[in-house]
Write a protein that holds these residues in place. Structure first.
Motif, PDB file in Angstrom:
ATOM      1  N   VAL A  23      -6.375  29.038   5.039  1.00 34.82           N
ATOM      2  CA  VAL A  23      -5.295  28.077   4.817  1.00 34.82           C
ATOM      3  C   VAL A  23      -4.065  28.824   4.310  1.00 34.82           C
ATOM      4  CG1 VAL A  23      -4.644  25.903   3.727  1.00 34.82           C
ATOM      5  CG2 VAL A  23      -7.060  26.381   4.184  1.00 34.82           C
ATOM      6  N   LEU A  24      -2.977  28.735   5.054  1.00 37.70           N
ATOM      7  CA  LEU A  24      -1.752  29.468   4.705  1.00 37.70           C
ATOM      8  C   LEU A  24      -0.855  28.660   3.783  1.00 37.70           C
ATOM      9  CD1 LEU A  24      -0.758  30.883   8.219  1.00 37.70           C
ATOM     10  CD2 LEU A  24      -2.316  31.865   6.534  1.00 37.70           C
ATOM     11  N   SER A  25       0.007  29.365   3.075  1.00 41.03           N
ATOM     12  CA  SER A  25       1.081  28.741   2.302  1.00 41.03           C
ATOM     13  C   SER A  25       2.300  28.580   3.209  1.00 41.03           C
ATOM     14  CB  SER A  25       1.434  29.606   1.088  1.00 41.03           C
ATOM     15  OG  SER A  25       2.667  29.192   0.528  1.00 41.03           O
ATOM     16  N   VAL A  26       2.606  27.351   3.577  1.00 40.41           N
ATOM     17  CA  VAL A  26       3.723  27.085   4.490  1.00 40.41           C
ATOM     18  C   VAL A  26       5.043  27.550   3.879  1.00 40.41           C
ATOM     19  CG1 VAL A  26       5.051  25.262   5.625  1.00 40.41           C
ATOM     20  CG2 VAL A  26       2.544  25.191   5.641  1.00 40.41           C
ATOM     21  N   VAL A  59      -1.340  25.392  17.059  1.00 42.07           N
ATOM     22  CA  VAL A  59      -2.162  25.002  15.910  1.00 42.07           C
ATOM     23  C   VAL A  59      -1.308  24.978  14.643  1.00 42.07           C
ATOM     24  CG1 VAL A  59      -4.040  25.765  14.392  1.00 42.07           C
ATOM     25  CG2 VAL A  59      -4.373  25.740  16.866  1.00 42.07           C
ATOM     26  N   LEU A  60      -0.472  26.007  14.465  1.00 40.46           N
ATOM     27  CA  LEU A  60       0.414  26.049  13.298  1.00 40.46           C
ATOM     28  C   LEU A  60       1.398  24.889  13.321  1.00 40.46           C
ATOM     29  CD1 LEU A  60       1.478  27.491  10.772  1.00 40.46           C
ATOM     30  CD2 LEU A  60       2.932  28.860  12.265  1.00 40.46           C
ATOM     31  N   ILE A  61       1.946  24.575  14.483  1.00 35.83           N
ATOM     32  CA  ILE A  61       2.899  23.460  14.588  1.00 35.83           C
ATOM     33  C   ILE A  61       2.222  22.144  14.237  1.00 35.83           C
ATOM     34  CG2 ILE A  61       4.326  22.141  16.207  1.00 35.83           C
ATOM     35  CD1 ILE A  61       4.681  24.908  17.696  1.00 35.83           C
ATOM     36  N   GLU A  62       0.981  21.966  14.717  1.00 38.36           N
ATOM     37  CA  GLU A  62       0.237  20.758  14.348  1.00 38.36           C
ATOM     38  C   GLU A  62       0.125  20.633  12.830  1.00 38.36           C
ATOM     39  OE1 GLU A  62      -2.689  20.511  18.301  1.00 38.36           O
ATOM     40  OE2 GLU A  62      -3.502  21.063  16.338  1.00 38.36           O
ATOM     41  N   GLU A  63      -0.174  21.752  12.171  1.00 39.32           N
ATOM     42  CA  GLU A  63      -0.286  21.733  10.715  1.00 39.32           C
ATOM     43  C   GLU A  63       1.044  21.409  10.046  1.00 39.32           C
ATOM     44  OE1 GLU A  63      -3.080  22.091   8.720  1.00 39.32           O
ATOM     45  OE2 GLU A  63      -4.085  21.820  10.645  1.00 39.32           O
ATOM     46  N   LEU A  64       2.124  21.950  10.575  1.00 39.51           N
ATOM     47  CA  LEU A  64       3.444  21.721   9.984  1.00 39.51           C
ATOM     48  C   LEU A  64       3.881  20.268  10.116  1.00 39.51           C
ATOM     49  CD1 LEU A  64       5.365  24.919  11.181  1.00 39.51           C
ATOM     50  CD2 LEU A  64       4.446  24.459   8.907  1.00 39.51           C
ATOM     51  N   GLY A  77       1.998  21.542   1.476  1.00 38.23           N
ATOM     52  CA  GLY A  77       2.429  22.898   1.796  1.00 38.23           C
ATOM     53  C   GLY A  77       1.327  23.791   2.302  1.00 38.23           C
ATOM     54  N   ALA A  78       0.219  23.196   2.811  1.00 34.60           N
ATOM     55  CA  ALA A  78      -0.909  23.980   3.327  1.00 34.60           C
ATOM     56  C   ALA A  78      -0.985  23.869   4.838  1.00 34.60           C
ATOM     57  CB  ALA A  78      -2.218  23.497   2.707  1.00 34.60           C
ATOM     58  N   ALA A  79      -1.412  24.959   5.489  1.00 36.03           N
ATOM     59  CA  ALA A  79      -1.601  24.975   6.944  1.00 36.03           C
ATOM     60  C   ALA A  79      -2.970  25.572   7.243  1.00 36.03           C
ATOM     61  CB  ALA A  79      -0.502  25.778   7.631  1.00 36.03           C
ATOM     62  N   HIS A  80      -3.902  24.727   7.636  1.00 30.45           N
ATOM     63  CA  HIS A  80      -5.271  25.156   7.939  1.00 30.45           C
ATOM     64  C   HIS A  80      -5.321  25.631   9.386  1.00 30.45           C
ATOM     65  CE1 HIS A  80      -9.616  23.848   9.031  1.00 30.45           C
ATOM     66  NE2 HIS A  80      -9.589  25.129   8.686  1.00 30.45           N
TER      67      HIS A  80
END
Length: 553
Positions: free
Chosen positions: A154-157, A181-186, A136-139
């Motif tokens: 690092v965000l809380s998805v 970048v966010l989509i890559e993290e997701l 559940g992390a997004a760097h």
């Protein structure tokens, strides 16, 4: 980096949660930096919001640019340039690990109390609700005021998706890059999200590179990227509402709208919700009213002109349409799956049709999730059931919810933004003109990525709709460079200034280098011209040899 003693408290600030401290340090007291003071063994963290020079060398020391001020200072016995700065700090509080949030003890620092520059280790622990690699992390990047990578952001998805996201930036500031970048993290193995991107410009096709990259794969998991080109987009006619159809028909009179409504509700009565009907069914229902009055009684053709005008408009819009179909539509189970990102490219489609397509799709998604969560209506086709949460990202969001205008996609967006948290529908809005986006829609997004914005109207819109960001930090917006972003809202513990990390995939939204393209065109044209001239010479010389061979000497 360890904690560094950096200054001394001067006194309280102009606001209850502010204080001033004095420091000679000019390098590490930048706006957006984090400092702290100690109370009862707790580190009370604050954010630097402004700074001003309170003491410096006399103007005479600075008058001659050919003589260094340090040399003059040494001549009169000063060991160093005695510059002092007054720094304003907005208190955040100390971080409580039990509740995972900051608590402000409301104990202001005393004059003379020491102030420290927070260490990288402390900030890495308290600024972000997650750590790199957590479920559940997004760097998305690192703290802007520190060296690249020293303090990861690092965000809380869970919070980003549940309470919606807005990415706001001027053209060229990097909003599509940041979104990617966010989509890559997701799509990493620690998230495996189900994502749909509504892409009016065709900028996200390069995300397909994710499928071949080993860092996105895990045992039993491989992400998938689906690209739906404009020719693949289908909307089944009976998923449209009356407002959708009316919106697509040009310049309807009140009388035409009346008969269109009668025809539409007659078709709905006849077929119900479970049967599929098409454009021709509506066409025939309106055609049958050609000789009727408003009460349905025959009047011998008094409505011919009105009915024929409606039929012409319907046929013009739907008769030859490749998008609006009587039987086909894009199945939700094709568009959504955990670990899949679907890119719906609408770049060759009329803007009104884009709005209707998006509104109809969001309505279906909402119905499917409400049906699944409430278990009240499982009569949906199996291909339209969604048993998992989804995240929908809208590029050029001001097209789908414009300010001071009514389009068919606005109302369904408002409904999802206000209720979607309960049903597992997350919305991400990306726009370069927040001032042109409906403010009710924008205010529902509880996590914001705010990049360089110069337009005063857009800046004022952000001030009035983004609640948890200080005006001082917003004053930094025009000075942000490409890839720098203010992150604020429920997805992060406190507002931070962030440098977005480099993308793993290729960026698909670069600005064209027009001069290079022009030079290249001339270079290619010149080569083609030379080749054509050579070809003509070769053919001419060949003909000459043939002629010479035919002459007897």
């Amino acid at each position: 980096m360890v904690d560094i003693l950096i200054g001394t408290v001067k006194g309280p600030g102009e606001k209850p949660q502010e204080y001033f401290f004095i420091t000679p340090d000019n390098d590490q007291t930048r706006v957006g930096e984090f400092v702290y003071y100690q109370v009862n063994n707790q580190s009370i963290i604050g954010n630097i919001t402004s700074r001003r020079l309170t003491r410096n060398l006399p103007d005479n020391f600075l008058a001659d640019p050919n003589i260094a001020p340090q040399d003059i200072a040494q001549l009169i016995g000063l060991e160093s340039i005695c510059e002092l700065y007054e720094i304003t700090v907005a208190t955040i509080g100390y971080y409580d690990e039990k509740i995972g949030d900051f608590i402000n003890p409301r104990i202001p620092p005393k004059p003379g109390q020491t102030v420290y520059l927070a260490s990288n280790q402390l900030l890495s622990k308290v600024l972000s609700p997650k750590q790199v690699g957590d479920a559940g992390a997004a760097h998305i990047g690192s703290l802007l005021t520190r060296e690249l990578g020293e303090v990861p952001i690092v965000l809380s998805v869970k919070d980003v998706v549940a309470t919606h996201l807005a990415i706001l930036a001027s053209t060229g500031a990097g909003k599509s890059y940041t979104a990617s970048v966010l989509i890559e993290e997701l799509l990493r193995p620690n998230n495996r999200a189900s994502i749909l991107i509504v892409d009016p410009h065709g900028e996200y096709s390069t995300l397909r590179e994710i499928e071949a990259l080993p860092e996105f794969q895990a045992l039993g998991y491989k992400p998938q990227i689906k690209i739906f080109l404009p020719e693949h987009v289908r909307v089944r006619f009976n998923t449209l509402k009356m407002a959708d159809i009316r919106y697509l028909l040009p310049e309807m009179t009140d009388k035409q709208n009346y008969y269109l409504n009668r025809g539409f509700y007659e078709v709905e009565r006849r077929f119900g919700k479970q049967k599929i009907y098409g454009f021709r069914d509506l066409y025939d229902a309106i055609l049958a009213m050609k000789y009727d009055d408003e009460d349905g009684n025959s009047k011998g053709g008094s409505n011919i002109n009105t009915i024929e005008a409606i039929l012409w408009k319907l046929d013009f819009r739907f008769g030859q349409s490749k998008i609006f179909s009587d039987v086909e539509h894009n199945l939700l189970t094709d568009l959504f799956r955990p670990g899949q990102c679907t890119v719906l490219q609408l770049n060759e489609i009329d803007q009104q049709e884009q709005q209707v397509i998006t509104g109809a799709l969001l309505r279906r998604v909402n119905e499917a999730r409400v049906s699944w969560v409430t278990q009240k209506n499982l009569n949906l086709n199996q291909d339209d059931q969604l048993s998992f949460p989804v995240f929908v990202l809208l590029e050029e969001a001001h097209r789908f919810a414009p300010a001071n205008a009514t389009v068919v996609s606005t109302n369904v967006l408002k409904q999802i933004l206000s209720e979607g948290r309960k049903f597992g529908i997350g919305i991400g809005l990306i726009t370069q003109r927040p001032g042109k986006l409906d403010q009710d829609v924008l205010s529902q997004c509880q996590t914001q990525f705010i990049m360089r914005i110069v337009n005063p109207i857009d800046q004022n819109t952000i001030v009035s709709t983004v609640e948890n960001i200080g005006r001082k930090m917003l004053e930094e917006l025009p000075a942000l460079t490409k890839g720098q972003v203010i992150v604020t809202g429920v997805g992060i513990n406190t507002p931070v200034m962030c440098q977005v990390r480099s993308r793993v995939t290729t960026h698909g939204g670069q600005t064209f280098d027009a001069p290079s393209e022009w030079l290249n065109w001339h270079s290619v044209s010149k080569q083609q011209s030379i080749q054509q001239e050579q070809s003509i010479l070769i053919k001419a010389s060949g003909k000459k040899r043939e002629q010479m061979d035919g002459i007897d000497i």
